[in-house]
Design an enzyme around this catalytic site. Structure first.
Site, PDB file in Angstrom:
ATOM      1  N   HIS A 135     -26.946  21.837  -0.093  1.00  0.00           N
ATOM      2  CA  HIS A 135     -27.333  22.450  -1.299  1.00  0.00           C
ATOM      3  C   HIS A 135     -26.313  23.301  -1.500  1.00  0.00           C
ATOM      4  CE1 HIS A 135     -29.423  23.273  -4.991  1.00  0.00           C
ATOM      5  NE2 HIS A 135     -29.486  24.856  -4.648  1.00  0.00           N
ATOM      6  N   LYS A 177      -0.084   5.509  -5.925  1.00  0.00           N
ATOM      7  CA  LYS A 177      -1.262   5.563  -7.098  1.00  0.00           C
ATOM      8  C   LYS A 177      -1.969   6.817  -6.843  1.00  0.00           C
ATOM      9  CE  LYS A 177      -5.065   3.607  -6.366  1.00  0.00           C
ATOM     10  NZ  LYS A 177      -6.034   2.662  -5.794  1.00  0.00           N
ATOM     11  N   CYS A 235       0.815  -1.141  -0.088  1.00  0.00           N
ATOM     12  CA  CYS A 235       0.017  -0.046  -0.230  1.00  0.00           C
ATOM     13  C   CYS A 235       0.941   1.389  -0.250  1.00  0.00           C
ATOM     14  CB  CYS A 235      -0.938  -0.121   1.313  1.00  0.00           C
ATOM     15  SG  CYS A 235      -2.101   1.349   1.294  1.00  0.00           S
ATOM     16  N   CYS A 274      -1.906   1.733  -3.001  1.00  0.00           N
ATOM     17  CA  CYS A 274      -2.743   3.075  -2.628  1.00  0.00           C
ATOM     18  C   CYS A 274      -2.010   4.118  -2.722  1.00  0.00           C
ATOM     19  CB  CYS A 274      -3.443   2.682  -1.516  1.00  0.00           C
ATOM     20  SG  CYS A 274      -3.303   1.140  -0.777  1.00  0.00           S
ATOM     21  N   TYR A 280      -9.595  -2.999 -11.299  1.00  0.00           N
ATOM     22  CA  TYR A 280      -9.455  -1.937 -10.900  1.00  0.00           C
ATOM     23  C   TYR A 280      -8.080  -1.220 -11.086  1.00  0.00           C
ATOM     24  CZ  TYR A 280      -7.409  -2.363  -6.181  1.00  0.00           C
ATOM     25  OH  TYR A 280      -6.350  -2.660  -5.128  1.00  0.00           O
ATOM     26  N   GLU A 303     -26.265  15.868  -2.787  1.00  0.00           N
ATOM     27  CA  GLU A 303     -27.800  15.761  -2.142  1.00  0.00           C
ATOM     28  C   GLU A 303     -28.698  14.831  -2.972  1.00  0.00           C
ATOM     29  OE1 GLU A 303     -29.556  19.880  -2.836  1.00  0.00           O
ATOM     30  OE2 GLU A 303     -28.181  20.239  -4.346  1.00  0.00           O
ATOM     31  N   GLU A 315      -7.311   2.302 -13.237  1.00  0.00           N
ATOM     32  CA  GLU A 315      -6.871   3.436 -12.496  1.00  0.00           C
ATOM     33  C   GLU A 315      -5.436   3.784 -13.257  1.00  0.00           C
ATOM     34  OE1 GLU A 315      -8.555   2.547  -7.923  1.00  0.00           O
ATOM     35  OE2 GLU A 315      -6.126   1.949  -8.543  1.00  0.00           O
TER      36      GLU A 315
HETATM   37  C1  LIG Z   1      -1.410  -0.887  -7.503  1.00  0.00           C
HETATM   38  C2  LIG Z   1      -1.984  -1.292  -6.314  1.00  0.00           C
HETATM   39  C3  LIG Z   1      -2.959  -0.313  -5.810  1.00  0.00           C
HETATM   40  C4  LIG Z   1      -3.740  -0.347  -4.626  1.00  0.00           C
HETATM   41  N1  LIG Z   1      -4.529   0.372  -4.377  1.00  0.00           N
HETATM   42  C5  LIG Z   1      -5.429   0.383  -3.190  1.00  0.00           C
HETATM   43  C6  LIG Z   1      -6.404   1.283  -2.564  1.00  0.00           C
HETATM   44  O1  LIG Z   1      -6.357   2.372  -3.452  1.00  0.00           O
HETATM   45  N2  LIG Z   1      -6.901   1.136  -1.591  1.00  0.00           N
HETATM   46  C7  LIG Z   1      -6.846  -0.334  -0.801  1.00  0.00           C
HETATM   47  O2  LIG Z   1      -7.478  -0.266   0.087  1.00  0.00           O
HETATM   48  N3  LIG Z   1      -5.998  -0.943  -1.323  1.00  0.00           N
HETATM   49  C8  LIG Z   1      -5.247  -1.025  -2.414  1.00  0.00           C
HETATM   50  N4  LIG Z   1      -4.376  -1.879  -2.623  1.00  0.00           N
HETATM   51  C9  LIG Z   1      -4.478  -3.056  -2.020  1.00  0.00           C
HETATM   52  C10 LIG Z   1      -3.540  -2.798  -0.737  1.00  0.00           C
HETATM   53  O3  LIG Z   1      -2.018  -2.481  -1.198  1.00  0.00           O
HETATM   54  C11 LIG Z   1      -3.229  -4.165  -0.114  1.00  0.00           C
HETATM   55  O4  LIG Z   1      -4.707  -4.714   0.235  1.00  0.00           O
HETATM   56  C12 LIG Z   1      -2.655  -4.313   1.350  1.00  0.00           C
HETATM   57  O5  LIG Z   1      -1.195  -3.781   0.983  1.00  0.00           O
HETATM   58  C13 LIG Z   1      -2.606  -5.696   1.794  1.00  0.00           C
HETATM   59  O6  LIG Z   1      -1.816  -5.699   3.041  1.00  0.00           O
HETATM   60  P1  LIG Z   1      -1.054  -7.144   3.606  1.00  0.00           P
HETATM   61  O7  LIG Z   1      -0.638  -6.705   4.942  1.00  0.00           O
HETATM   62  O8  LIG Z   1      -1.977  -8.080   3.247  1.00  0.00           O
HETATM   63  O9  LIG Z   1       0.131  -7.173   2.523  1.00  0.00           O
HETATM   64  P2  LIG Z   1       1.081  -6.038   2.024  1.00  0.00           P
HETATM   65  O10 LIG Z   1       0.979  -4.870   2.237  1.00  0.00           O
HETATM   66  O11 LIG Z   1       1.483  -6.516   0.656  1.00  0.00           O
HETATM   67  O12 LIG Z   1       2.642  -6.450   2.925  1.00  0.00           O
HETATM   68  C14 LIG Z   1       3.460  -7.903   2.769  1.00  0.00           C
HETATM   69  C15 LIG Z   1       4.609  -7.369   3.074  1.00  0.00           C
HETATM   70  O13 LIG Z   1       5.335  -8.729   3.436  1.00  0.00           O
HETATM   71  C16 LIG Z   1       6.555  -8.497   2.758  1.00  0.00           C
HETATM   72  N5  LIG Z   1       7.104  -9.925   2.550  1.00  0.00           N
HETATM   73  C17 LIG Z   1       6.594 -10.907   1.804  1.00  0.00           C
HETATM   74  N6  LIG Z   1       7.389 -11.979   1.959  1.00  0.00           N
HETATM   75  C18 LIG Z   1       8.215 -11.977   2.825  1.00  0.00           C
HETATM   76  C19 LIG Z   1       9.219 -12.854   3.478  1.00  0.00           C
HETATM   77  N7  LIG Z   1       9.274 -14.069   3.299  1.00  0.00           N
HETATM   78  N8  LIG Z   1       9.969 -12.159   4.803  1.00  0.00           N
HETATM   79  C20 LIG Z   1       9.838 -10.780   4.872  1.00  0.00           C
HETATM   80  N9  LIG Z   1       9.032 -10.079   4.313  1.00  0.00           N
HETATM   81  C21 LIG Z   1       8.255 -10.338   3.448  1.00  0.00           C
HETATM   82  C22 LIG Z   1       6.704  -7.436   1.602  1.00  0.00           C
HETATM   83  O14 LIG Z   1       7.757  -7.232   1.192  1.00  0.00           O
HETATM   84  C23 LIG Z   1       5.716  -6.623   2.043  1.00  0.00           C
HETATM   85  O15 LIG Z   1       6.210  -5.505   2.335  1.00  0.00           O
HETATM   86  C24 LIG Z   1      -3.458  -1.659  -4.038  1.00  0.00           C
HETATM   87  C25 LIG Z   1      -2.598  -2.698  -4.533  1.00  0.00           C
HETATM   88  C26 LIG Z   1      -2.197  -2.309  -5.603  1.00  0.00           C
HETATM   89  C27 LIG Z   1      -0.971  -3.334  -5.900  1.00  0.00           C
END
Ligand SMILES: Cc1cc2nc3c(=O)[nH]c(=O)nc-3n(C[C@H](O)[C@H](O)[C@H](O)COP(=O)(O)OP(=O)(O)OC[C@H]3O[C@@H](n4cnc5c(N)ncnc54)[C@H](O)[C@@H]3O)c2cc1C
Length: 461
Positions: A445, A54, A46, A51, A185, A450, A189
């Site tokens: 308004h 973007k 994110c 997010c 999406y 509205e 975007e």
């Molecule tokens: C282009 C794009 C736009 C988005 N826009 C939106 C939006 O507008 N609004 C919204 O709500 N959501 C949005 N999302 C989705 C949102 O980013 C995810 O739903 C959210 O980040 C999920 O959180 P998470 O904690 O599951 O995983 P993540 O945030 O993906 O975190 C996982 C972390 O684990 C780390 N990791 C993975 N494997 C290992 C390992 N073996 N050892 C150590 N670290 C590791 C990764 O490096 C990463 O930092 C978007 C996603 C993308 C790709």
């Protein structure tokens, strides 16, 4: 790590993204001894490649329309506005670095031990970290998998020339001609963003309409508005091959035989659970048919000491969902509260295409399947701002009502700042308010919003 306790820590979190950081901080605040491993960037998808960057790019792209709109209000730019990609890209990078620092300080401030390392699960209570100095084992009473997702690009001749969403934010040069593959999406975007920033933009999608799963009328309205803004939409086709031309541009051949020449191709074709090298297969934890990890209402995988949340598990892939799951998980495991499953049916969401989409609850089609009779209230209009701006952009607003109970079961909007607006409507839909409650609410308004409380006559049943 050493401790007199049975395990080095009470909770080891793998992945410092949206869900992992929230769970680590909240568990530490509850008195647990917590460690977290992150091998790439604090804040996860994110903050770094989702997010946040973007939305910053979407703001940048909206200026294009604003400059055009301003003339009708008497504002004149002395010379045509120009756009400088490196300024946007580098300012975005500075902001993300600032956020990375905030995440680090939040974790340290909460007393969480942070490892900048790749982690894998060695057994039900041990995490192995790969660091510059070799491997380190940390034992934990509970292990939380919060490793999120990773972009997936289909294979076709030249697919290695396509970028994924992680790579598109930091292009060296701005693509004057840009092509997006995909209809979800993220695809729409990025098509809106690069179109707004000034690229000649193409969106290629194998289906017949973008944004599958959204309300059909919202999908059609968005298609028309995006096309009006100049995005070239190509449906029911796919990329057959990509070739690099000698001067560096990309020749893209579609399955229809059409040839497009562009400077960059983005494949926004979906994401897969990020479990490479995580070591869970040997513990008997497997992906389900949807390619996700299955968890029970306590967020436990098939191995009860190993928990999972966020994009790795079922449910919408959204940051607020990962955050809500993290807080639930901490309540259950560290405050010993009974599970209170989240209401996944009324999660609002926005799509930051231009114009934006905001939506909560059921689409018209889903409501027709679920209820014997529904009422649909809808309106589309040109916002007051555009009477002077001259823009032909239109706004769509729609309420779906279960006829028997009068409850509003869905609200949808396409238009400026739809995400900002639908957040408030989502409270009403989540609370199960009726159409009569909406009708008894006084409008503000003059606003577009509205309309949500003034639509009185059903457009159809
Ligand atoms: C282009 C794009 C736009 C988005 N826009 C939106 C939006 O507008 N609004 C919204 O709500 N959501 C949005 N999302 C989705 C949102 O980013 C995810 O739903 C959210 O980040 C999920 O959180 P998470 O904690 O599951 O995983 P993540 O945030 O993906 O975190 C996982 C972390 O684990 C780390 N990791 C993975 N494997 C290992 C390992 N073996 N050892 C150590 N670290 C590791 C990764 O490096 C990463 O930092 C978007 C996603 C993308 C790709």
């Amino acid at each position: 790590m050493s401790s007199d306790a049975e395990y080095d820590v009470d909770l080891f979190v793998i992945g410092a993204g949206s869900g992992g950081v929230r769970a680590a901080r909240m568990a530490a605040a509850a008195g647990a001894r917590v460690a977290i491993a992150e091998d790439r960037y604090l804040g996860g998808t994110c903050v770094n490649v989702g997010c946040v960057p973007k939305k910053l790019y979407s703001y940048a792209a909206h200026f294009h329309d604003s400059f055009d709109d301003a003339a009708g209000f008497g504002w004149h730019l002395d010379s045509p506005a120009t756009f400088d990609w490196p300024t946007l890209r580098d300012n975005k990078t500075s902001e993300i670095k600032r956020l990375n620092g905030i995440y680090q300080r939040m974790l340290e401030g909460a007393g969480v031990t942070l490892f900048n390392a790749r982690a894998r699960v060695a057994n039900a209570h041990t995490v192995t970290l790969t660091t510059a100095d070799g491997e380190v084992n940390v034992s934990a009473e509970k292990i939380l998998l919060a490793t999120g997702g990773w972009p997936w690009v289909p294979e076709f001749p030249g697919s290695d020339l396509a970028l994924n969403s992680n790579q598109v934010f930091d292009l060296d040069t701005f693509p004057k001609r840009f092509l997006v593959l995909g209809g979800g999406y993220i695809a729409v975007e990025f098509a809106s963003i690069f179109n707004g920033l000034g690229s000649e933009t193409h969106l290629i999608y194998r289906g017949d309409l973008l944004l599958k799963g959204f309300d059909q009328e919202v999908r059609e309205f968005t298609r028309d508005e995006m096309a009006k803004k100049g995005v070239n939409l190509h449906f029911s086709t796919n990329i057959a091959r990509i070739e690099q031309l000698p001067e560096g541009s990309l020749k893209v051949e579609l399955t229809t035989g059409e040839i497009l020449e562009v400077d960059a191709v983005l494949s926004a074709t979906g994401r897969k659970a990020n479990i490479t090298g995580l070591g869970i297969e040997s513990l008997g934890i497997a992906l389900n048919d949807e390619g996700k990890l299955s968890v029970n209402e306590r967020y436990e995988t098939q191995v009860p000491s190993i928990l999972a949340l966020g994009d790795l598990t079922a449910g919408p892939e959204l940051t607020p969902v990962a955050l809500a799951e993290a807080m639930q998980l901490v309540d259950i495991h560290f405050h010993k509260k009974a599970p209170r499953p989240l209401d996944y049916a009324t999660i609002p969401t926005a799509v930051f295409c231009h114009p934006n989409i905001g939506t909560v609850g059921l689409s018209e089609e889903a409501a027709r399947d679920e209820f014997p009779k529904i009422r649909v209230y809808r309106t589309d209009f040109r916002a007051m701002k555009h009477t002077l701006s001259g823009s032909q952009e239109r706004m769509l607003m729609k309420l779906i009502v279960d006829d028997a109970s009068d409850v509003v079961v869905g609200a949808h909007m396409v238009g400026e700042e739809a995400g900002e607006l639908i957040q408030g409507i989502a409270i009403a839909v989540r609370a199960g308010l009726t159409k009569e409650d909406f009708d008894r609410t006084i409008g503000i308004h003059p606003t577009g919003a509205e309309e949500f409380v003034t639509m009185r006559t059903p457009s159809r049943y």
